[in-house]
Scaffold this active site. Structure first.
Site, PDB file in Angstrom:
ATOM      1  N   GLU A 283     -81.963  37.396 -82.854  1.00 34.41           N
ATOM      2  CA  GLU A 283     -81.969  35.938 -82.683  1.00 34.41           C
ATOM      3  C   GLU A 283     -82.237  35.216 -83.991  1.00 34.41           C
ATOM      4  O   GLU A 283     -81.843  34.068 -84.163  1.00 34.41           O
ATOM      5  CB  GLU A 283     -83.033  35.529 -81.650  1.00 34.41           C
ATOM      6  N   HIS A 304     -78.691  63.331 -78.029  1.00 30.64           N
ATOM      7  CA  HIS A 304     -77.741  63.979 -77.125  1.00 30.64           C
ATOM      8  C   HIS A 304     -76.793  62.954 -76.499  1.00 30.64           C
ATOM      9  O   HIS A 304     -76.146  63.231 -75.499  1.00 30.64           O
ATOM     10  CB  HIS A 304     -78.503  64.770 -76.058  1.00 30.64           C
ATOM     11  N   LYS A 418     -76.026  29.403 -71.202  1.00 31.76           N
ATOM     12  CA  LYS A 418     -76.822  28.606 -70.244  1.00 31.76           C
ATOM     13  C   LYS A 418     -75.990  27.447 -69.712  1.00 31.76           C
ATOM     14  O   LYS A 418     -75.979  27.191 -68.509  1.00 31.76           O
ATOM     15  CB  LYS A 418     -78.062  28.032 -70.941  1.00 31.76           C
TER      16      LYS A 418
END
Ligand code: PA5
Length: 441
Positions: A283, A304, A418
């Site tokens: 951010e 793995h 948003k």
């Protein structure tokens, strides 16, 4: 100093002169953080937060001890910077297999996702347990925690009736936001998030410290570690200032095309340190079409899965490896008389030493494969070293963001989803956007 940066494994990819070339820019960045003259200057309260918060710690500890006495579970409601810091620290000290009990409540999280199943199961889980809620939102308007709080508040009222409000602590802005209004209306006890501290830099405020203290972690020792690092990172010389050094190395690598950084951790309970770190750097730096993409792996588990890509995939990755010297608990490999599994060559070794051998082996293999490795050596996991490490990453992030030429303290890009979500959900005021999106859905 209990945190040391070992950068010998980046030197085949960048050289000392690349580091030297960025030292002035790092020094200027560090000075700007202290003089508060750089971009996002109104959000630099975190630089002196470990000291400024000290006067509030007795109230934090008092509320925490009440919660510890009366709750088997503390539900922390928050998202992003409002819960990741607390979770990172708490999980670093937690046991892998723990049973919640009064006197030592389990801390669980809500409002960091919008899964109906998760929240339904969480309420079912609380059914036979005494709990408190710490709802944390700086803006007080973030949708995810707001939804979770509405649900949990309703559930708490069904359990505790009129005494519910004593069990809810709100951590929010001092003046604004729906959470602030709710807290005033219902007489919740509150902790204030300082105006000049952004979410992802708020761990050393009540945002992080209250849940951390509830988990029984010594917040004063944590702050002392941070204070120690704050002092160290005042230096203008990168060979004395680990935050400057880390910021310089990652920017030097970025300039050579290493655009992805993977935080590598070998201790499972520290995996949320990486989650917190990803948010901090993602951010803060990912804007204006710039920034190193932060990712994380837990080794040896992910050797793995993602190990193959790191060894031989697209060569734009570098790793930052947390190397913890001593583990808090350990187990010794014994000799087996049959040795059918062929492991007797390990007998007498601590499992953590085997883990550290995997670390050494992997660093060498990945460097040979073309992945530079920065190693952060940490003596052990304790409050003080975790406090140091958190402050170190925050300081390096501020420096690194300024070196990159962005404002590390805003997050304008978070709004896009948003707005779309509000339009799709039919929130008042979003009618125009809703129409625009219609044809694309
Ligand atoms: O770092 C940030 O500012 C964000 O990640 C916020 O912490 C997150 O969006 C939550 O915001 P709020 O605390 O306002 O609910």
């Amino acid at each position: 100093m209990s945190l040391v940066i070992d950068y010998k494994n980046v030197l085949g990819f960048i050289n000392e002169s690349d580091i030297e070339a960025l030292s002035e820019s790092a020094c200027t960045a560090n000075k700007l953080l202290h003089s508060k003259k750089g971009l996002g200057r109104d959000f630099l309260g975190w630089v002196s937060l470990p000291e400024d918060v000290l006067e509030e710690t007795s109230r934090i500890k008092k509320v925490a001890s009440e919660i510890r006495e009366n709750a088997e579970v503390l539900v922390v409601i928050g998202i992003g910077g409002s819960y990741l810091g607390a979770r990172a620290v708490i999980e670093s000290f937690s046991q892998a297999f723990e049973v919640p009990k009064k006197g030592s409540p389990q801390v669980i999280y809500a409002g960091h996702n919008m899964s109906g199943a998760y929240h339904k199961e969480l309420i079912e889980y609380l059914n036979d347990k005494d709990f408190y809620i710490n709802v944390i939102s700086k803006s007080g308007t973030t949708t995810e925690p707001a939804i979770a709080f509405r649900l949990l508040k309703e559930y708490a009222e069904s359990r505790y009736g009129e005494t519910t409000n004593n069990r809810i602590i709100a951590t929010t802005d001092k003046k604004q936001g729906a959470l602030n209004t709710l807290a005033k209306e219902n007489n919740y006890r509150t902790f204030i998030i300082p105006d000049n501290v952004g979410g992802r830099f708020s761990l050393f405020s009540a945002v992080g410290l209250l849940p951390i203290a509830c988990a029984g972690i010594d917040i004063i020792a944590l702050l002392n570690g941070a204070l120690q690092m704050a002092k160290e990172t005042e230096s203008e010389f990168y060979d004395k200032n680990p935050a400057m050094l880390y910021a310089i190395i990652r920017n030097a690598l970025y300039n050579k095309g290493f655009t992805n950084e993977i935080m590598v951790n070998y201790i499972p309970r520290m995996s949320y340190i990486s989650e917190w770190w990803k948010q901090l750097y993602g951010e803060s730096e990912g804007k204006e079409n710039k920034g190193i993409f932060p990712a994380s792996v837990n080794f040896s588990t992910d050797l793995h899965s993602l190990g193959q890509y790191i060894q031989e995939g697209h060569r734009n990755i570098f790793e930052t490896v947390i190397n913890v010297d001593k583990e808090n608990k350990d187990i010794v490999m014994k000799v087996s008389s049959s040795d059918l599994d062929g492991l007797n060559y390990l007998s007498g070794m601590n499992m953590h030493d085997i883990n550290k051998s995997a670390l050494k082996a992997t660093v060498l293999a990945h460097v040979d494969g073309g992945t530079p490795n920065i190693i952060i050596d940490v003596d052990k996991i304790c409050e003080s070293t975790i406090g140091e490490m958190i402050y170190f990453f925050e300081k390096a992030c501020g420096i690194s963001g300024y070196m990159l030429g962005v404002n590390p303290f805003d997050q304008p890009g978070v709004e896009a989803y948003k707005n779309n979500m509000f339009a799709i959900l039919g929130k008042k005021g979003y009618e125009k956007l809703s129409k625009e999106l219609e044809s694309r859905l």
